[in-house]
Design a protein around this motif. Structure first.
Motif, PDB file in Angstrom:
ATOM      1  N   UNK A 104       0.847  -1.193   0.000  1.00 23.26           N
ATOM      2  CA  UNK A 104       0.000   0.000   0.000  1.00 23.26           C
ATOM      3  C   UNK A 104       0.883   1.244   0.000  1.00 23.26           C
ATOM      4  N   UNK A 105       0.658   2.114  -0.983  1.00 21.51           N
ATOM      5  CA  UNK A 105       1.358   3.391  -1.049  1.00 21.51           C
ATOM      6  C   UNK A 105       0.483   4.461  -0.403  1.00 21.51           C
ATOM      7  N   UNK A 106       1.054   5.169   0.568  1.00 21.56           N
ATOM      8  CA  UNK A 106       0.365   6.245   1.265  1.00 21.56           C
ATOM      9  C   UNK A 106       0.939   7.589   0.823  1.00 21.56           C
ATOM     10  N   UNK A 107       0.345   8.646   1.309  1.00 20.99           N
ATOM     11  CA  UNK A 107       0.760  10.008   0.960  1.00 20.99           C
ATOM     12  C   UNK A 107       2.230  10.252   1.291  1.00 20.99           C
ATOM     13  N   UNK A 108       2.685   9.772   2.449  1.00 15.10           N
ATOM     14  CA  UNK A 108       4.075  10.023   2.853  1.00 15.10           C
ATOM     15  C   UNK A 108       5.090   9.318   1.957  1.00 15.10           C
ATOM     16  N   UNK A 109       4.663   8.311   1.219  1.00 18.30           N
ATOM     17  CA  UNK A 109       5.556   7.665   0.249  1.00 18.30           C
ATOM     18  C   UNK A 109       5.907   8.636  -0.873  1.00 18.30           C
ATOM     19  N   UNK A 110       4.976   9.479  -1.232  1.00 18.80           N
ATOM     20  CA  UNK A 110       5.179  10.436  -2.317  1.00 18.80           C
ATOM     21  C   UNK A 110       5.859  11.702  -1.801  1.00 18.80           C
ATOM     22  N   UNK A 111       5.403  12.212  -0.667  1.00 20.41           N
ATOM     23  CA  UNK A 111       5.929  13.478  -0.165  1.00 20.41           C
ATOM     24  C   UNK A 111       7.277  13.338   0.536  1.00 20.41           C
ATOM     25  N   UNK A 112       7.435  12.272   1.345  1.00 21.02           N
ATOM     26  CA  UNK A 112       8.643  12.128   2.164  1.00 21.02           C
ATOM     27  C   UNK A 112       9.579  11.026   1.692  1.00 21.02           C
ATOM     28  N   UNK A 113       9.175  10.278   0.688  1.00 23.45           N
ATOM     29  CA  UNK A 113      10.002   9.174   0.212  1.00 23.45           C
ATOM     30  C   UNK A 113       9.992   7.967   1.129  1.00 23.45           C
ATOM     31  N   UNK A 114       8.936   7.837   1.950  1.00 21.46           N
ATOM     32  CA  UNK A 114       8.830   6.703   2.865  1.00 21.46           C
ATOM     33  C   UNK A 114       8.591   5.414   2.083  1.00 21.46           C
ATOM     34  N   UNK A 115       8.915   4.299   2.700  1.00 21.72           N
ATOM     35  CA  UNK A 115       8.679   2.990   2.091  1.00 21.72           C
ATOM     36  C   UNK A 115       7.182   2.681   2.151  1.00 21.72           C
ATOM     37  N   UNK A 116       6.667   1.969   1.163  1.00 16.29           N
ATOM     38  CA  UNK A 116       5.247   1.596   1.206  1.00 16.29           C
ATOM     39  C   UNK A 116       4.985   0.556   2.286  1.00 16.29           C
ATOM     40  N   UNK A 117       3.743   0.486   2.725  1.00 16.03           N
ATOM     41  CA  UNK A 117       3.339  -0.496   3.724  1.00 16.03           C
ATOM     42  C   UNK A 117       3.259  -1.870   3.067  1.00 16.03           C
ATOM     43  N   UNK A 118       3.840  -2.866   3.721  1.00 14.30           N
ATOM     44  CA  UNK A 118       3.832  -4.233   3.200  1.00 14.30           C
ATOM     45  C   UNK A 118       3.036  -5.106   4.158  1.00 14.30           C
TER      46      UNK A 118
END
Length: 137
Positions: A104-118
């Motif tokens: 699951x890709x969340x907003x912080x994956x796009x804005x902060x470069x966080x890893x997606x939820x697995x």
């Protein structure tokens, strides 16, 4: 406008109608990502499905992808570049991790470069819980 976008004058002179082009809106970009039969997000979901992994983008993530395209002024063509940049590393890691069920890709994956939820498969989750209990005893 057509000359400004790089079309040669000989071609523009043959067009019977002249019109102006407007930039795509945020809503239009979100629809391009999700609505058509061959929408970008559906294409990437299908790629992950080949590895038996479900891919999901939450609504905030889709908004952020569209906002990035508007900021960069790349329009619909820029959407693929943005999504590819997000998903590329995960696409290469996923086949070597067979216990992943959903990403699951969340907003912080796009804005902060966080890893997606697995999210792991149920059988693997139970095994990990059992091993954690054995260590606690």
């Amino acid at each position: 406008d057509l000359l400004k976008f790089g079309l040669i004058p000989e071609f523009v002179g043959r067009l019977p109608i002249v019109t102006t082009l407007d930039s795509l809106t945020l809503e239009a970009l979100k629809q391009i990502l999700t609505k058509p039969k061959n929408a970008l997000i559906r294409q990437y979901k299908q790629m992950f499905k080949m590895d038996d992994v479900e891919l999901e983008f939450d609504e905030d993530a889709i908004d952020e992808i569209a906002k990035k395209a508007v900021e960069r002024k790349t329009g619909a063509r820029g959407l693929r570049t943005i999504i590819e940049g997000l998903v590329l590393e995960t696409m290469y890691e996923t086949p070597s991790e067979p216990d992943i069920e959903k990403i699951i890709f969340h907003k912080d994956c796009i804005t902060d470069g966080a890893k997606p939820e697995r999210i792991l498969k149920a059988s693997k989750r139970q095994v990990k819980k059992v091993s954690a209990k054995k260590n606690a005893s």
